[in-house]
Motif scaffolding. Structure first.
Motif, short mmCIF file in Angstrom:
data_model
loop_
_atom_site.label_atom_id
_atom_site.label_comp_id
_atom_site.label_asym_id
_atom_site.label_seq_id
_atom_site.Cartn_x
_atom_site.Cartn_y
_atom_site.Cartn_z
N SER A 1 0.82 -1.21 0.00
CA SER A 1 0.00 0.00 0.00
C SER A 1 0.86 1.26 0.00
N GLU A 2 1.92 1.26 0.80
CA GLU A 2 2.81 2.42 0.85
C GLU A 2 3.46 2.67 -0.51
N THR A 3 3.93 1.58 -1.13
CA THR A 3 4.55 1.69 -2.45
C THR A 3 3.54 2.17 -3.48
N LEU A 4 2.32 1.63 -3.39
CA LEU A 4 1.27 2.01 -4.32
C LEU A 4 0.91 3.49 -4.16
N LEU A 5 0.82 3.97 -2.92
CA LEU A 5 0.50 5.38 -2.69
C LEU A 5 1.57 6.28 -3.27
N ALA A 6 2.83 5.90 -3.11
CA ALA A 6 3.93 6.69 -3.67
C ALA A 6 3.82 6.75 -5.19
N TRP A 7 3.49 5.61 -5.80
CA TRP A 7 3.33 5.58 -7.26
C TRP A 7 2.14 6.44 -7.68
N CYS A 8 1.05 6.38 -6.92
CA CYS A 8 -0.14 7.17 -7.24
C CYS A 8 0.16 8.66 -7.18
N THR B 1 -6.75 8.25 -3.34
CA THR B 1 -6.70 7.78 -1.96
C THR B 1 -6.48 6.27 -1.98
N VAL B 2 -5.69 5.77 -1.04
CA VAL B 2 -5.43 4.33 -0.92
C VAL B 2 -5.92 3.86 0.45
N ALA B 3 -6.54 2.69 0.48
CA ALA B 3 -7.03 2.15 1.75
C ALA B 3 -6.84 0.64 1.78
N GLN C 1 -14.68 1.75 3.59
CA GLN C 1 -14.83 2.65 4.73
C GLN C 1 -13.59 3.53 4.87
N GLY C 2 -12.43 2.92 4.63
CA GLY C 2 -11.21 3.71 4.68
C GLY C 2 -11.18 4.78 3.61
N LEU C 3 -11.61 4.42 2.41
CA LEU C 3 -11.63 5.40 1.31
C LEU C 3 -12.57 6.57 1.63
N ALA C 4 -13.67 6.28 2.33
CA ALA C 4 -14.64 7.33 2.66
C ALA C 4 -14.04 8.38 3.60
N GLU C 5 -12.99 8.01 4.32
CA GLU C 5 -12.36 8.97 5.24
C GLU C 5 -11.80 10.18 4.50
N ARG C 6 -11.53 10.02 3.20
CA ARG C 6 -10.96 11.13 2.44
C ARG C 6 -11.89 12.34 2.43
N LEU C 7 -13.20 12.11 2.59
CA LEU C 7 -14.17 13.20 2.50
C LEU C 7 -13.96 14.23 3.61
N GLU C 8 -13.43 13.79 4.74
CA GLU C 8 -13.17 14.73 5.84
C GLU C 8 -11.68 14.91 6.11
N ASN C 9 -10.89 13.86 5.91
CA ASN C 9 -9.49 13.91 6.33
C ASN C 9 -8.50 14.06 5.18
N GLY C 10 -9.01 14.17 3.95
CA GLY C 10 -8.15 14.49 2.83
C GLY C 10 -7.71 13.28 2.01
N THR C 11 -7.34 13.55 0.77
CA THR C 11 -6.86 12.52 -0.15
C THR C 11 -5.34 12.40 -0.06
N LEU C 12 -4.75 11.60 -0.94
CA LEU C 12 -3.30 11.35 -0.98
C LEU C 12 -2.81 10.77 0.34
N CYS C 13 -3.68 9.98 0.98
CA CYS C 13 -3.34 9.35 2.24
C CYS C 13 -3.59 7.85 2.14
N LEU C 14 -3.02 7.11 3.10
CA LEU C 14 -3.27 5.69 3.21
C LEU C 14 -4.12 5.46 4.46
N TYR C 15 -5.31 4.92 4.28
CA TYR C 15 -6.21 4.65 5.40
C TYR C 15 -6.27 3.15 5.65
N HIS C 16 -6.22 2.78 6.92
CA HIS C 16 -6.23 1.37 7.29
C HIS C 16 -7.62 0.95 7.74
#
Length: 514
Positions: A233-240, A253-255, A275-290
């Motif tokens: 996931s970390e590698t994927l987020l960096a590539w994204c 967003t990656v979850a 559910q993790g992806l939905a967190e982007r709506l309040e906590n921002g994109t370009l993040c990894l949610y678990h």
């Protein structure tokens, strides 16, 4: 078929090259060498299909060379040429897998006959390999398609708890990516390109058995034999993050979902990732949610709101439309639902609105509305979610209300044109005009009055009397003739109606213009 020729005498190599009918046999000269060591290096470099070699060469004998070459290219075909006819050489060559043995001096016919047979055998093997590869590729495609369909079924019905066979070794980790837009309007074609790039990357980068699918702007990968996907996931987020430098109007967003231990857990794993992806709506994109604790079931039926909004649109009641849309938003906001539940509610609401719009619209009007639907899906914040939904609803209103207005106005326009052409017909009536435009007479009567602000009978009477006034003022034709000309078969009835409207008789009206 590539050919390498080895002989310690260059003139022999040249002679062999001259004797071979290259074009006729479909052969390609890939190189020559005069000793075993450089010959082996040449073989490693050009990887020929056929080797023609002498037995005796400096550095490494032909037989030794064949043994080493076969380790590199097991299917390499060989023609052994030698000036020695002793049987022991032939036996050694057979042990090396050589079945073609020619004696010097090489004869052209014998050489080309041998090469022709070898070329034919090579082609036969190639066809077998191609056929086998095609079968294997088709089997692999079918298996992959089955896996993808199984994973897609999980995405399409996240409430299903039945076992789903994706055919990956357990444990399986779920990783999801969501593509969102930054600014309106969204270029959905570019978004599709970005989604495909992510799918391809996730499929190629996975070092374990995996399945990757996309549904809209959601991408989900199931990684087999992987207890934890954090590193992936970390590698994927960096590539994204690198990709959005190219696709600047989008964000990602990656979850991670839960670890799947058995087939019936797939749905829960994907739901947690969403559910993790939905967190982007309040906590921002370009993040990894678990993964989080599974959300409780939240029952909400959008149907009443959808039906009320569509009814307001059909009636062209902008006030009711706006108030109902705001009531829906207010109820959802105050319902206490989670962000994930919010995305599901709005998506269901949007889908129902699309279905209702489809019943009211024809192509291409419906397609224009449908193209605006991703506005909601592409939102990267709660604010943009509601802004996108409002834009979508306004588009629905304009399209459906406009279609309804056109649907109501068109038969009235046709009726007006028909009346204009036939008002002089004394048999012209509400029923006959309604039949002409293909509507029920009662429905047509109300529709006509709504659009013309006057009833059918009064409209027809006004048109007839307007024409009668024109004829009375500009012609000397008898009143009886004028009465018939404008659709009144009885002159007395015509005179009575004329006086009731104008206050004077037809002949008195004529005198005003004499």
């Amino acid at each position: 078929m590539k050919v390498v020729i080895l002989d310690d005498e260059e003139k022999v190599s040249s002679l062999i090259c001259t004797l071979i009918e290259w074009d006729k046999l479909g052969l390609e000269q890939a190189g020559t060498a005069s000793d075993g060591i450089s010959g082996l290096e040449l073989i490693k470099k050009v990887r020929p299909d056929l080797l023609i070699t002498d037995i005796r060469m400096p550095g490494m004998s032909g037989l030794q060379l064949i043994e080493e070459a076969k380790k590199i290219l097991p299917d390499l075909q060989v023609v052994l040429i030698s000036g020695y006819s002793q049987f022991d050489y032939a036996q050694s060559a057979i042990r090396c897998g050589v079945v073609n043995y020619l004696l010097k001096p090489v004869k052209k016919i014998e050489l080309n006959d041998t090469l022709q047979k070898m070329s034919a055998e090579f082609k036969r093997r190639q066809q077998e390999v191609s056929h086998t590869q095609a079968i294997e590729e088709e089997i692999e495609r079918i298996i992959k398609e089955k896996q993808q369909n199984a994973l897609l079924s999980v995405l399409d019905d996240g409430n299903n708890t039945e076992a789903c066979n994706i055919d990956l070794p357990f444990p399986v980790s779920i990783v999801a990516v969501k593509v969102d837009g930054r600014t309106l309007p969204y270029d959905m074609k570019a978004a599709d390109v970005l989604v495909r790039r992510i799918v391809n990357h996730m499929g190629d980068a996975a070092e374990v058995p995996s399945v990757c699918v996309a549904s809209g702007t959601y991408i989900v990968a199931a990684l087999g034999n992987t207890p934890a996907a954090s590193a992936v996931s970390e590698t994927l987020l960096a590539w994204c993050k690198e990709q959005i430098e190219l696709f600047r109007t989008f964000t990602l967003t990656v979850a991670e979902g839960s670890c799947v231990e058995k087939e019936e857990d797939y749905y829960a794993g994907v739901q947690l990732a969403f559910q993790g992806l939905a967190e982007r709506l309040e906590n921002g994109t370009l993040c990894l949610y678990h993964e989080k604790v599974p959300a409780s079931v939240f029952e909400f039926d959008c149907t009443v709101y959808v039906k009320t909004i569509i009814a307001a649109v059909i009636q062209d009641d902008r006030g009711k439309f706006t108030s109902t849309a705001e009531a829906f938003r207010s109820f959802v906001v105050n319902s206490g639902c989670t962000l994930y539940q919010l995305t599901k509610i709005v998506t269901e609401f949007e889908n129902q609105m699309l279905e209702e719009s489809r019943l009211q619209l024809e192509d291409p009007a419906y397609r224009e509305v449908e193209q605006l639907a991703p506005v909601v899906e592409m939102a990267c914040s709660v604010e943009m979610l509601w802004k996108g939904l409002l834009l979508f609803l306004d588009t629905v209103y304009d399209a459906v209300a406009g279609s309804c207005r056109e649907r109501y106005v068109r038969p009235v326009r046709e009726a007006q044109q028909y009346i204009q052409e036939h008002y002089g017909d004394s048999q012209l009536s509400l029923n006959s005009v309604a039949e002409y435009v293909g509507l029920n007479s009662n429905y047509f009567s109300g529709l006509f009055k709504k659009n013309c602000s006057i009833g059918f009978a009064d409209y027809l009477q006004d048109m007839r009397l307007t024409r009668a006034k024109e004829l009375l003022s500009k012609t000397k034709n008898p009143i009886k003739w004028i009465s018939a000309e404008v659709g009144y078969g009885d002159p007395k009835h015509f005179a009575k109606i004329f006086k009731s409207v104008t206050g004077i008789k037809p002949n008195e009206y004529r005198q005003l213009y004499e």
